[in-house]
Design a protein around this motif. Structure first.
Motif, PDB file in Angstrom:
ATOM      1  N   VAL A 122       0.862  -1.186   0.000  1.00  0.00           N
ATOM      2  CA  VAL A 122       0.000   0.000   0.000  1.00  0.00           C
ATOM      3  C   VAL A 122       0.896   1.232   0.000  1.00  0.00           C
ATOM      4  O   VAL A 122       1.553   1.547   0.998  1.00  0.00           O
ATOM      5  N   ILE A 123       0.925   1.942  -1.126  1.00  0.00           N
ATOM      6  CA  ILE A 123       1.807   3.092  -1.319  1.00  0.00           C
ATOM      7  C   ILE A 123       0.959   4.357  -1.340  1.00  0.00           C
ATOM      8  O   ILE A 123       0.028   4.469  -2.142  1.00  0.00           O
ATOM      9  N   ILE A 124       1.255   5.296  -0.461  1.00  0.00           N
ATOM     10  CA  ILE A 124       0.448   6.502  -0.343  1.00  0.00           C
ATOM     11  C   ILE A 124       0.770   7.467  -1.485  1.00  0.00           C
ATOM     12  O   ILE A 124       1.923   7.863  -1.674  1.00  0.00           O
ATOM     13  N   LEU A 125      -0.262   7.834  -2.234  1.00  0.00           N
ATOM     14  CA  LEU A 125      -0.118   8.756  -3.363  1.00  0.00           C
ATOM     15  C   LEU A 125      -0.420  10.197  -2.976  1.00  0.00           C
ATOM     16  O   LEU A 125       0.193  11.127  -3.507  1.00  0.00           O
ATOM     17  N   SER A 126      -1.382  10.409  -2.079  1.00  0.00           N
ATOM     18  CA  SER A 126      -1.742  11.769  -1.670  1.00  0.00           C
ATOM     19  C   SER A 126      -2.450  11.712  -0.328  1.00  0.00           C
ATOM     20  O   SER A 126      -3.039  10.695   0.046  1.00  0.00           O
ATOM     21  N   GLY A 127      -2.404  12.833   0.397  1.00  0.00           N
ATOM     22  CA  GLY A 127      -3.075  12.931   1.674  1.00  0.00           C
ATOM     23  C   GLY A 127      -2.176  12.544   2.845  1.00  0.00           C
ATOM     24  O   GLY A 127      -1.034  12.102   2.665  1.00  0.00           O
ATOM     25  N   GLU A 128      -2.694  12.730   4.043  1.00  0.00           N
ATOM     26  CA  GLU A 128      -1.991  12.371   5.265  1.00  0.00           C
ATOM     27  C   GLU A 128      -2.935  11.616   6.194  1.00  0.00           C
ATOM     28  O   GLU A 128      -4.140  11.853   6.187  1.00  0.00           O
ATOM     29  N   GLY A 129      -2.377  10.713   6.960  1.00  0.00           N
ATOM     30  CA  GLY A 129      -3.193   9.943   7.884  1.00  0.00           C
ATOM     31  C   GLY A 129      -2.394   8.857   8.545  1.00  0.00           C
ATOM     32  O   GLY A 129      -1.182   8.988   8.752  1.00  0.00           O
ATOM     33  N   TYR A 130      -3.049   7.763   8.852  1.00  0.00           N
ATOM     34  CA  TYR A 130      -2.370   6.638   9.485  1.00  0.00           C
ATOM     35  C   TYR A 130      -3.127   5.356   9.170  1.00  0.00           C
ATOM     36  O   TYR A 130      -4.281   5.369   8.729  1.00  0.00           O
ATOM     37  N   SER A 131      -2.443   4.250   9.391  1.00  0.00           N
ATOM     38  CA  SER A 131      -3.060   2.928   9.278  1.00  0.00           C
ATOM     39  C   SER A 131      -2.902   2.208  10.599  1.00  0.00           C
ATOM     40  O   SER A 131      -1.901   2.377  11.298  1.00  0.00           O
ATOM     41  N   LEU A 132      -3.894   1.388  10.937  1.00  0.00           N
ATOM     42  CA  LEU A 132      -3.800   0.473  12.057  1.00  0.00           C
ATOM     43  C   LEU A 132      -3.635  -0.938  11.501  1.00  0.00           C
ATOM     44  O   LEU A 132      -4.315  -1.320  10.545  1.00  0.00           O
ATOM     45  N   MET A 133      -2.736  -1.716  12.095  1.00  0.00           N
ATOM     46  CA  MET A 133      -2.542  -3.107  11.680  1.00  0.00           C
ATOM     47  C   MET A 133      -2.350  -3.957  12.930  1.00  0.00           C
ATOM     48  O   MET A 133      -1.658  -3.545  13.863  1.00  0.00           O
ATOM     49  N   TRP A 134      -2.960  -5.143  12.938  1.00  0.00           N
ATOM     50  CA  TRP A 134      -2.800  -6.034  14.082  1.00  0.00           C
ATOM     51  C   TRP A 134      -3.245  -7.448  13.740  1.00  0.00           C
ATOM     52  O   TRP A 134      -4.148  -7.655  12.930  1.00  0.00           O
ATOM     53  N   PRO A 135      -2.597  -8.442  14.350  1.00  0.00           N
ATOM     54  CA  PRO A 135      -3.060  -9.826  14.194  1.00  0.00           C
ATOM     55  C   PRO A 135      -4.250 -10.087  15.099  1.00  0.00           C
ATOM     56  O   PRO A 135      -4.493  -9.341  16.073  1.00  0.00           O
ATOM     57  N   GLU A 136      -5.000 -11.106  14.812  1.00  0.00           N
ATOM     58  CA  GLU A 136      -6.175 -11.480  15.614  1.00  0.00           C
ATOM     59  C   GLU A 136      -5.803 -11.575  17.088  1.00  0.00           C
ATOM     60  O   GLU A 136      -4.834 -12.227  17.476  1.00  0.00           O
ATOM     61  N   GLY A 137      -6.581 -10.876  17.921  1.00  0.00           N
ATOM     62  CA  GLY A 137      -6.401 -10.965  19.356  1.00  0.00           C
ATOM     63  C   GLY A 137      -5.407 -10.009  19.953  1.00  0.00           C
ATOM     64  O   GLY A 137      -5.243  -9.967  21.180  1.00  0.00           O
ATOM     65  N   ALA A 138      -4.714  -9.213  19.132  1.00  0.00           N
ATOM     66  CA  ALA A 138      -3.713  -8.276  19.640  1.00  0.00           C
ATOM     67  C   ALA A 138      -4.228  -6.846  19.572  1.00  0.00           C
ATOM     68  O   ALA A 138      -5.271  -6.563  18.970  1.00  0.00           O
ATOM     69  N   GLU A 139      -3.477  -5.927  20.176  1.00  0.00           N
ATOM     70  CA  GLU A 139      -3.825  -4.516  20.127  1.00  0.00           C
ATOM     71  C   GLU A 139      -3.354  -3.910  18.808  1.00  0.00           C
ATOM     72  O   GLU A 139      -2.278  -4.259  18.294  1.00  0.00           O
ATOM     73  N   PRO A 140      -4.139  -2.995  18.210  1.00  0.00           N
ATOM     74  CA  PRO A 140      -3.719  -2.356  16.960  1.00  0.00           C
ATOM     75  C   PRO A 140      -2.427  -1.559  17.117  1.00  0.00           C
ATOM     76  O   PRO A 140      -2.177  -0.954  18.161  1.00  0.00           O
ATOM     77  N   ARG A 141      -1.607  -1.580  16.060  1.00  0.00           N
ATOM     78  CA  ARG A 141      -0.392  -0.777  16.008  1.00  0.00           C
ATOM     79  C   ARG A 141      -0.600   0.329  14.965  1.00  0.00           C
ATOM     80  O   ARG A 141      -1.118   0.069  13.877  1.00  0.00           O
ATOM     81  N   ARG A 142      -0.171   1.531  15.298  1.00  0.00           N
ATOM     82  CA  ARG A 142      -0.415   2.683  14.431  1.00  0.00           C
ATOM     83  C   ARG A 142       0.821   3.019  13.601  1.00  0.00           C
ATOM     84  O   ARG A 142       1.942   3.036  14.109  1.00  0.00           O
ATOM     85  N   TYR A 143       0.593   3.305  12.288  1.00  0.00           N
ATOM     86  CA  TYR A 143       1.660   3.666  11.367  1.00  0.00           C
ATOM     87  C   TYR A 143       1.233   4.943  10.632  1.00  0.00           C
ATOM     88  O   TYR A 143       0.318   4.922   9.807  1.00  0.00           O
TER      89      TYR A 143
END
Length: 375
Positions: free
Chosen positions: A251-272
């Motif tokens: 996933v390559i960001i082309l425009s805009g600003e923000g963040y993504s959350l990613m996490w495996p089942e049962g874990a807490e989300p990690r922010r990028y």
């Protein structure tokens, strides 16, 4: 919950000889680095090393399952220069990050096609076709990022001379068609049939409310390859529905600003956190979700391998289907309060407010009942 699955040194030693593969040994032998590619803050700024075989500088970026699916590399073409002529028995899709130039593609019969590119251009390299990239600017390098299925191909054949030196035209993929890299406007549903997009940042998209919050979407099958790609965009003050799928979606960001959350089942989300030029690659079957916290629409390009798209019997990716009926997409109604509060806090830091209320309400009309609930 510990999700890194780190084991004892004694157990790791039993598998030491299996850690490297023909693919990783080849990259090391070329004098190049392989870096963790699950999160890259800036593809524009990542450090490269000379790659003699290609005549430029590069770095490879691997995700958690690169040895079985696909990989990624960033390449720089010297100012006023060109890369070496090249061919390969694996597939490749390319996004131009910066600079302007041209590419020539030809087959063993001598049929040649050339096209020009600039920032935001995307295209596919036809399987085993000769090709050469030229930097049209004399004062600065040109840089691109490419996704390939090189790892599994290398791990099967191992021999670089076979992979880069086999004489065979795949005429069904490319046979010198003069309009091969002409930008096409023909759509089949969400699929745009083309081998070249001049400007992915400003390409018109198709409404795709199934992914939530008034987003736009378009899909590609560049150079008739098993690598596919799509572009998604979502408005200011909104975010996409959470979903998961197989490995290797870059996933390559082309425009805009923000963040993504990613996490495996049962874990807490990690922010990028991200901005244009950042890349996130969700690990295999990790939940992930993309949030626009900036003042303009956010748009990203996803390069991936077809195996990522786990589909139902109708051919619909399960990442587009509610978890309530066996899919891999979480409805807004089922997300945690922490997801919404984090988003609202991030918007407030930029003096913005959430515009998600209409999306939450619109979802209710088609929201499947939870298992065990009456329809």
């Amino acid at each position: 919950m510990n999700t890194r699955a780190v084991v004892s040194d004694q157990l790791a030693a039993k598998f030491k000889t299996e850690k490297e593969t023909p693919y990783t040994r080849f990259i090391a032998g070329e004098g190049l680095d392989i870096l963790n590619g699950n999160y890259v803050p800036s593809l524009h700024e990542i450090e490269l090393k000379p790659w003699a075989r290609r005549g430029g500088s590069a770095v490879f970026l691997n995700h958690d399952a690169s040895r079985t699916t696909n990989d990624c590399y960033v390449m720089e073409i010297p100012a006023g220069g060109e890369l070496a002529p090249h061919r390969q028995l694996f597939e490749e899709t390319v996004l131009i990050l910066s600079g302007r130039g041209s590419t020539v593609v030809w087959d063993d019969k001598g049929n040649r096609v050339s096209f020009e590119w600039g920032p935001g251009s995307i295209f596919g390299i036809p399987l085993n076709a000769h090709h050469q990239h030229f930097n049209g600017q004399g004062d600065k390098p040109a840089r691109y990022v490419a996704v390939t299925n090189m790892p599994p191909i290398f791990n099967v054949f191992e021999d670089p001379e076979f992979i880069f030196g086999t004489t065979h035209d795949f005429a069904g993929r490319f046979s010198g068609e003069p309009d091969y890299f002409t930008e096409s406007g023909e759509h089949k549903g969400l699929l745009l049939e083309t081998n070249f997009v001049h400007d992915a940042v400003n390409l018109p998209l198709i409404e795709a409310g199934e992914r939530g919050a008034g987003g736009g979407h378009i899909r590609f099958q560049l150079a008739k390859s098993s690598l596919n790609s799509h572009i998604s965009q979502f408005p200011v003050g909104t975010y996409k529905k959470c979903h998961r799928h197989g490995p290797g979606a870059h996933v390559i960001i082309l425009s805009g600003e923000g963040y993504s959350l990613m996490w495996p089942e049962g874990a807490e989300p990690r922010r990028y956190d991200w901005k244009p030029g950042a890349m996130v690659v969700p690990p295999n079957m990790w939940w992930h979700q993309h949030f626009n916290t900036g003042t303009t629409p956010a748009r990203y390009l996803a390069f991936k391998y077809e195996g990522v798209a786990i589909r139902n019997e109708q051919g619909v990716p399960k990442a587009w289907i509610s978890t309530r009926i066996g899919g891999d997409q979480i409805d807004y109604a089922d997300e945690t309060t922490e997801v919404r509060s984090m988003f609202e806090d991030a918007l407030a830091e930029n003096g913005l407010a959430s515009k998600m209320a209409p999306a939450y309400e619109a979802e209710k009309a088609d929201l499947p009942p939870k298992p065990g609930e009456a329809a």
